[in-house]
Design an enzyme around this catalytic site. Structure first.
Site, PDB file in Angstrom:
ATOM      1  N   ASP A  66       0.843  -1.190   0.000  1.00 59.04           N
ATOM      2  CA  ASP A  66       0.000   0.000   0.000  1.00 59.04           C
ATOM      3  C   ASP A  66       0.877   1.238   0.000  1.00 59.04           C
ATOM      4  O   ASP A  66       2.088   1.144   0.214  1.00 59.04           O
ATOM      5  CB  ASP A  66      -1.014  -0.012   1.147  1.00 59.04           C
ATOM      6  CG  ASP A  66      -0.409   0.219   2.516  1.00 59.04           C
ATOM      7  OD1 ASP A  66       0.772  -0.136   2.721  1.00 59.04           O
ATOM      8  OD2 ASP A  66      -1.114   0.744   3.394  1.00 59.04           O
ATOM      9  N   TYR A  68       2.892   4.774   0.749  1.00 59.19           N
ATOM     10  CA  TYR A  68       3.497   5.414   1.926  1.00 59.19           C
ATOM     11  C   TYR A  68       2.460   6.332   2.570  1.00 59.19           C
ATOM     12  O   TYR A  68       1.680   6.994   1.876  1.00 59.19           O
ATOM     13  CB  TYR A  68       4.709   6.239   1.515  1.00 59.19           C
ATOM     14  CG  TYR A  68       5.831   5.441   0.874  1.00 59.19           C
ATOM     15  CD1 TYR A  68       6.507   4.453   1.577  1.00 59.19           C
ATOM     16  CD2 TYR A  68       6.229   5.709  -0.435  1.00 59.19           C
ATOM     17  CE1 TYR A  68       7.552   3.749   1.000  1.00 59.19           C
ATOM     18  CE2 TYR A  68       7.282   5.005  -1.020  1.00 59.19           C
ATOM     19  CZ  TYR A  68       7.940   4.026  -0.307  1.00 59.19           C
ATOM     20  OH  TYR A  68       8.960   3.330  -0.884  1.00 59.19           O
ATOM     21  N   PHE A  79       6.755   1.816  -4.292  1.00 62.47           N
ATOM     22  CA  PHE A  79       8.112   2.059  -3.796  1.00 62.47           C
ATOM     23  C   PHE A  79       8.671   3.441  -4.133  1.00 62.47           C
ATOM     24  O   PHE A  79       9.678   3.854  -3.568  1.00 62.47           O
ATOM     25  CB  PHE A  79       9.088   0.972  -4.284  1.00 62.47           C
ATOM     26  CG  PHE A  79       8.803  -0.387  -3.734  1.00 62.47           C
ATOM     27  CD1 PHE A  79       9.155  -0.716  -2.435  1.00 62.47           C
ATOM     28  CD2 PHE A  79       8.147  -1.347  -4.504  1.00 62.47           C
ATOM     29  CE1 PHE A  79       8.876  -1.975  -1.904  1.00 62.47           C
ATOM     30  CE2 PHE A  79       7.859  -2.610  -3.987  1.00 62.47           C
ATOM     31  CZ  PHE A  79       8.223  -2.928  -2.685  1.00 62.47           C
ATOM     32  N   HIS A 188      11.204  -9.431   0.880  1.00 58.16           N
ATOM     33  CA  HIS A 188      10.874  -8.012   0.740  1.00 58.16           C
ATOM     34  C   HIS A 188      12.135  -7.178   0.966  1.00 58.16           C
ATOM     35  O   HIS A 188      12.991  -7.544   1.788  1.00 58.16           O
ATOM     36  CB  HIS A 188       9.810  -7.622   1.770  1.00 58.16           C
ATOM     37  CG  HIS A 188       9.139  -6.332   1.478  1.00 58.16           C
ATOM     38  ND1 HIS A 188       9.698  -5.112   1.820  1.00 58.16           N
ATOM     39  CD2 HIS A 188       7.966  -6.051   0.868  1.00 58.16           C
ATOM     40  CE1 HIS A 188       8.886  -4.147   1.436  1.00 58.16           C
ATOM     41  NE2 HIS A 188       7.826  -4.679   0.851  1.00 58.16           N
TER      42      HIS A 188
END
Length: 222
Positions: A66, A68, A79, A188
């Site tokens: 989701d 920031y 990202f 991740h």
């Protein structure tokens, strides 16, 4: 909320916009705004990934969870943060892996729009978030919509490289026809993964696959 989305996606996803879950999602977002709550990214950037990467041009997909949730960060691309905003830890680790994998030097830019314009769909599974509250919009219908996006890429494109980082992204693997596409999995890039992302070499591997497919490789260097 007016759904401003690039034409190829608008046509491919038209059935989703008519479904009850999407109408409910739009009502929820209007309710957030009417209640004075701050939602990221700004309305005009919610569908930025689709605007910059039309469906026929998709070569690779990088799936985030989701947006920031701090001021000035979310811009509608997984990202990515605007240039001039400090790089979040996960993005820092992505850049470190690119440097080690490709032997290049990153410039310090944090805006990933150049990747999107080359065919990298920078897709978050959840497209909005309430300010200061991570995953606050995880249950409003976005995942149903973005699952449809992943299925659409799988059905309408060929030879796409899906980069699935972390367990959440890996859970989407079943939406992808692996007889037509490529799936690269890794930990991740978050520091919470204790460096397990490093050494995945997904950036060189993606370009090797694209070259074999007769497609132009991605210039990952910013």
């Amino acid at each position: 909320m007016e759904v401003r989305i690039e034409q190829s996606w608008k046509e491919a996803l038209a059935p989703e916009f008519e479904k009850p879950y999407f109408e409910s999602l739009v009502r929820f977002l209007h309710g957030e705004k009417d209640s004075g709550r701050v939602v990221y990214p700004p309305g005009g950037s919610i569908f930025k990934a689709f605007e910059l990467t039309p469906l026929p041009s998709v070569k690779a997909v990088i799936l985030g969870q989701d947006p920031y949730h701090n001021p000035g960060q979310a811009m509608g691309l997984s990202f990515s943060v605007p240039d001039g905003i400090p790089s979040p830890p996960s993005l820092n680790n992505i850049f470190k892996e690119i440097e080690n994998d490709l032997g290049v030097r990153m410039s310090g830019r944090t805006n990933l729009e150049p990747w999107a314009r080359q065919g990298v769909l920078l897709l978050n599974a959840i497209l909005t978030v309430r300010a200061g509250a991570a995953a606050s919009h995880s249950g409003i219908g976005w995942q149903e919509f973005t699952d449809a996006v992943i299925r659409t890429v799988s059905e309408r494109c060929d030879g796409v490289v899906f980069l699935l980082w972390g367990n959440f992204a890996r859970s989407k693997r079943d939406l992808i026809d692996t007889s037509r596409h490529y799936v690269l999995e890794a930990a991740h890039p978050s520091p919470l993964a204790r460096g397990a992302f490093f050494g995945c070499r997904h950036f060189s591997k993606t370009n090797e696959i694209l070259a074999r497919e007769g497609k132009t490789p991605i210039n990952w260097q910013l």
